[in-house]
Design a protein around this motif. Structure first.
Motif, PDB file in Angstrom:
ATOM      1  N   GLU A  52       3.658   8.438  -0.560  1.00  0.00           N
ATOM      2  CA  GLU A  52       4.927   7.967  -1.114  1.00  0.00           C
ATOM      3  C   GLU A  52       4.759   7.774  -2.615  1.00  0.00           C
ATOM      4  OE1 GLU A  52       7.641   3.936  -0.796  1.00  0.00           O
ATOM      5  OE2 GLU A  52       6.708   4.718   1.040  1.00  0.00           O
ATOM      6  N   ASN A  53       5.685   8.326  -3.382  1.00  0.00           N
ATOM      7  CA  ASN A  53       5.613   8.254  -4.838  1.00  0.00           C
ATOM      8  C   ASN A  53       4.278   8.770  -5.373  1.00  0.00           C
ATOM      9  OD1 ASN A  53       8.202   7.011  -4.984  1.00  0.00           O
ATOM     10  ND2 ASN A  53       7.278   5.020  -4.570  1.00  0.00           N
ATOM     11  N   GLY A  54       3.790   9.830  -4.713  1.00  0.00           N
ATOM     12  CA  GLY A  54       2.570  10.469  -5.181  1.00  0.00           C
ATOM     13  C   GLY A  54       1.290   9.725  -4.836  1.00  0.00           C
ATOM     14  N   MET A  55       1.364   8.715  -3.960  1.00  0.00           N
ATOM     15  CA  MET A  55       0.183   7.923  -3.621  1.00  0.00           C
ATOM     16  C   MET A  55       0.085   7.741  -2.111  1.00  0.00           C
ATOM     17  SD  MET A  55       0.167   4.977  -6.558  1.00  0.00           S
ATOM     18  CE  MET A  55      -1.606   5.017  -6.710  1.00  0.00           C
ATOM     19  N   PHE A  56      -1.154   7.639  -1.623  1.00  0.00           N
ATOM     20  CA  PHE A  56      -1.388   7.319  -0.228  1.00  0.00           C
ATOM     21  C   PHE A  56      -1.418   5.799  -0.076  1.00  0.00           C
ATOM     22  CE2 PHE A  56      -2.928  11.650  -0.388  1.00  0.00           C
ATOM     23  CZ  PHE A  56      -2.471  12.172   0.815  1.00  0.00           C
ATOM     24  N   GLN A  57      -0.473   5.289   0.725  1.00  0.00           N
ATOM     25  CA  GLN A  57      -0.419   3.857   0.981  1.00  0.00           C
ATOM     26  C   GLN A  57      -1.474   3.503   2.028  1.00  0.00           C
ATOM     27  OE1 GLN A  57       2.091   2.326  -0.940  1.00  0.00           O
ATOM     28  NE2 GLN A  57       2.343   4.427  -1.671  1.00  0.00           N
ATOM     29  N   ALA A  58      -2.209   2.419   1.805  1.00  0.00           N
ATOM     30  CA  ALA A  58      -3.302   2.066   2.705  1.00  0.00           C
ATOM     31  C   ALA A  58      -3.327   0.568   2.963  1.00  0.00           C
ATOM     32  CB  ALA A  58      -4.636   2.518   2.116  1.00  0.00           C
ATOM     33  N   THR A  91     -12.997  20.123  -5.134  1.00  0.00           N
ATOM     34  CA  THR A  91     -12.901  18.746  -5.624  1.00  0.00           C
ATOM     35  C   THR A  91     -11.438  18.355  -5.714  1.00  0.00           C
ATOM     36  OG1 THR A  91     -12.812  19.347  -7.979  1.00  0.00           O
ATOM     37  CG2 THR A  91     -15.008  19.034  -7.005  1.00  0.00           C
ATOM     38  N   ILE A  92     -11.179  17.076  -5.616  1.00  0.00           N
ATOM     39  CA  ILE A  92      -9.797  16.592  -5.674  1.00  0.00           C
ATOM     40  C   ILE A  92      -9.792  15.133  -6.089  1.00  0.00           C
ATOM     41  CG2 ILE A  92      -9.764  15.957  -3.225  1.00  0.00           C
ATOM     42  CD1 ILE A  92      -6.794  17.492  -5.112  1.00  0.00           C
ATOM     43  N   ASP A  93      -8.791  14.727  -6.863  1.00  0.00           N
ATOM     44  CA  ASP A  93      -8.549  13.323  -7.168  1.00  0.00           C
ATOM     45  C   ASP A  93      -7.438  12.821  -6.261  1.00  0.00           C
ATOM     46  OD1 ASP A  93     -10.449  13.180  -9.200  1.00  0.00           O
ATOM     47  OD2 ASP A  93      -9.036  13.897 -10.704  1.00  0.00           O
ATOM     48  N   ILE A  94      -7.655  11.674  -5.631  1.00  0.00           N
ATOM     49  CA  ILE A  94      -6.714  11.152  -4.644  1.00  0.00           C
ATOM     50  C   ILE A  94      -6.324   9.733  -5.021  1.00  0.00           C
ATOM     51  CG2 ILE A  94      -6.367  10.613  -2.207  1.00  0.00           C
ATOM     52  CD1 ILE A  94      -8.635  12.640  -1.604  1.00  0.00           C
ATOM     53  N   PRO A  95      -5.017   9.471  -5.215  1.00  0.00           N
ATOM     54  CA  PRO A  95      -4.572   8.110  -5.559  1.00  0.00           C
ATOM     55  C   PRO A  95      -4.221   7.288  -4.321  1.00  0.00           C
ATOM     56  CG  PRO A  95      -2.780   9.675  -5.876  1.00  0.00           C
ATOM     57  CD  PRO A  95      -3.937  10.460  -5.324  1.00  0.00           C
ATOM     58  N   PHE A  96      -4.703   6.051  -4.291  1.00  0.00           N
ATOM     59  CA  PHE A  96      -4.404   5.110  -3.217  1.00  0.00           C
ATOM     60  C   PHE A  96      -3.604   3.935  -3.768  1.00  0.00           C
ATOM     61  CE2 PHE A  96      -8.039   7.230  -1.337  1.00  0.00           C
ATOM     62  CZ  PHE A  96      -7.719   7.272   0.019  1.00  0.00           C
ATOM     63  N   SER A  97      -2.719   3.423  -2.938  1.00  0.00           N
ATOM     64  CA  SER A  97      -1.997   2.201  -3.263  1.00  0.00           C
ATOM     65  C   SER A  97      -2.283   1.172  -2.181  1.00  0.00           C
ATOM     66  CB  SER A  97      -0.491   2.468  -3.351  1.00  0.00           C
ATOM     67  OG  SER A  97       0.215   1.260  -3.558  1.00  0.00           O
ATOM     68  N   LEU A  98      -2.867   0.034  -2.597  1.00  0.00           N
ATOM     69  CA  LEU A  98      -3.070  -1.090  -1.699  1.00  0.00           C
ATOM     70  C   LEU A  98      -2.105  -2.201  -2.089  1.00  0.00           C
ATOM     71  CD1 LEU A  98      -6.039   0.402  -1.983  1.00  0.00           C
ATOM     72  CD2 LEU A  98      -6.691  -1.477  -0.504  1.00  0.00           C
ATOM     73  N   ALA A  99      -2.182  -3.296  -1.382  1.00  0.00           N
ATOM     74  CA  ALA A  99      -1.228  -4.381  -1.608  1.00  0.00           C
ATOM     75  C   ALA A  99      -1.249  -4.876  -3.043  1.00  0.00           C
ATOM     76  CB  ALA A  99      -1.524  -5.533  -0.652  1.00  0.00           C
ATOM     77  N   GLU A 100      -2.444  -4.943  -3.649  1.00  0.00           N
ATOM     78  CA  GLU A 100      -2.556  -5.591  -4.951  1.00  0.00           C
ATOM     79  C   GLU A 100      -3.003  -4.664  -6.074  1.00  0.00           C
ATOM     80  OE1 GLU A 100      -5.073  -8.978  -4.547  1.00  0.00           O
ATOM     81  OE2 GLU A 100      -3.768  -9.979  -3.094  1.00  0.00           O
ATOM     82  N   ARG A 101      -3.280  -3.376  -5.766  1.00  0.00           N
ATOM     83  CA  ARG A 101      -3.796  -2.520  -6.814  1.00  0.00           C
ATOM     84  C   ARG A 101      -3.682  -1.052  -6.428  1.00  0.00           C
ATOM     85  NH1 ARG A 101     -10.198  -3.758  -6.620  1.00  0.00           N
ATOM     86  NH2 ARG A 101     -10.144  -2.462  -8.478  1.00  0.00           N
TER      87      ARG A 101
END
Length: 281
Positions: A52-58, A91-101
């Protein structure tokens, strides 16, 4: 729901720190996420929502609670995402979104495993514990004051989770939590968990705060320790620091980290794939 069982901080399956990565089809109640984590009975499980919005929510859970951050779940989830969605990329760069960061990890495909690293940012040095408290801390860990390495400070350091870093020069194998309310005990030092390390070998240990389960390899603790070692002149910026953990539970693991020229902590680990399946609820 599909899940993947991976082993983090190891190049081969059935060593390192096991992790369950669950790909959620839809949001589930918190209690269900906790129950699934208990069913798998890993030290932690990570739940991934669609991008969502280019990030994997975790979200990350232990068998007791949700954590705002943990290191080896993010590294393991990065390898799963690389294998599932970017298999053609070496290789790949992967963005994560957690509750606080938000966290950006880098994954590299090797022959039989993945090499994953993440930038944890600059460490926060929460407090340095005065020597008057050292005997009390040693006792809470079933150690004597003589076991504490007096050439190293005891400090609370955080890169997302605050750890009380306890340096010892002997008897790390005897270390056990022997405090009835260890979480409350640690809170007095601004810490959530403890990380005990042998100053000569960099063999490390940590547990759940009940002392019942020893963690195999702890990325969220390795980051603060790397920052601590550089701050205290035991390593230099850019040095690759190799930490060892899990030997006392039969799962020897290797965690590597460094502090870059911007004082940001980089943690690195191998990830091996063990199993996959479907959750039938």
């Amino acid at each position: 729901m599909k899940y993947y069982h991976v082993d983090v901080f190891s190049k081969t399956p059935m060593s390192g720190n096991g992790l369950t990565v669950v790909l959620l089809d839809e949001p589930l109640p918190d209690q269900d996420l906790l129950s699934i984590t208990k069913e798998f009975n890993q030290f932690e499980s990570i739940f991934l929502y669609p991008m969502e919005n280019g990030m994997f929510q975790a979200r990350i859970f232990t068998v007791q609670e949700e954590l705002p951050f943990a290191g080896h779940p993010i590294l393991g989830a990065g390898a799963v995402i690389h294998k599932l969605f970017y298999a053609d990329n070496s290789t790949i760069d992967i963005p994560f979104s957690l509750a606080e960061r938000n966290i950006l990890i880098h994954s590299e495909k090797a022959e039989q495993h993945f090499k994953v690293k993440m930038n944890q940012g600059a460490a926060a040095f929460v407090s340095t514990i005065g020597s008057a408290e050292h005997c009390r801390i040693a006792g809470a860990l079933s150690l004597s004051l003589d076991d504490i390495d007096k050439d190293y400070p005891i400090e609370t350091v955080s890169t997302g989770l605050p750890y009380l870093l306890v340096p010892v020069n002997k008897n790390i194998e005897k270390c056990r939590i022997s405090c009835s309310d260890f979480e409350l005990f640690l809170s007095g030092y601004g810490a959530k968990f403890v990380y005990v390390f042998d100053t000569s070998t960099l063999q490390c240990r940590t547990w759940d705060n009940g002392g019942a389960v020893e963690d195999i390899a702890t990325g969220s603790a390795a980051d603060p320790l790397c920052a601590y070692l550089v701050k205290n002149g035991r390593a230099a910026q850019g040095d690759i620091i190799t930490l060892h953990q899990g030997s006392y539970v039969g799962r020897p693991s290797v965690i590597k980290g460094c502090v870059d020229s911007r004082n940001e902590v980089i943690i690195m680990g191998d990830v091996a794939f063990f199993a996959t399946g479907t959750i039938s609820i």
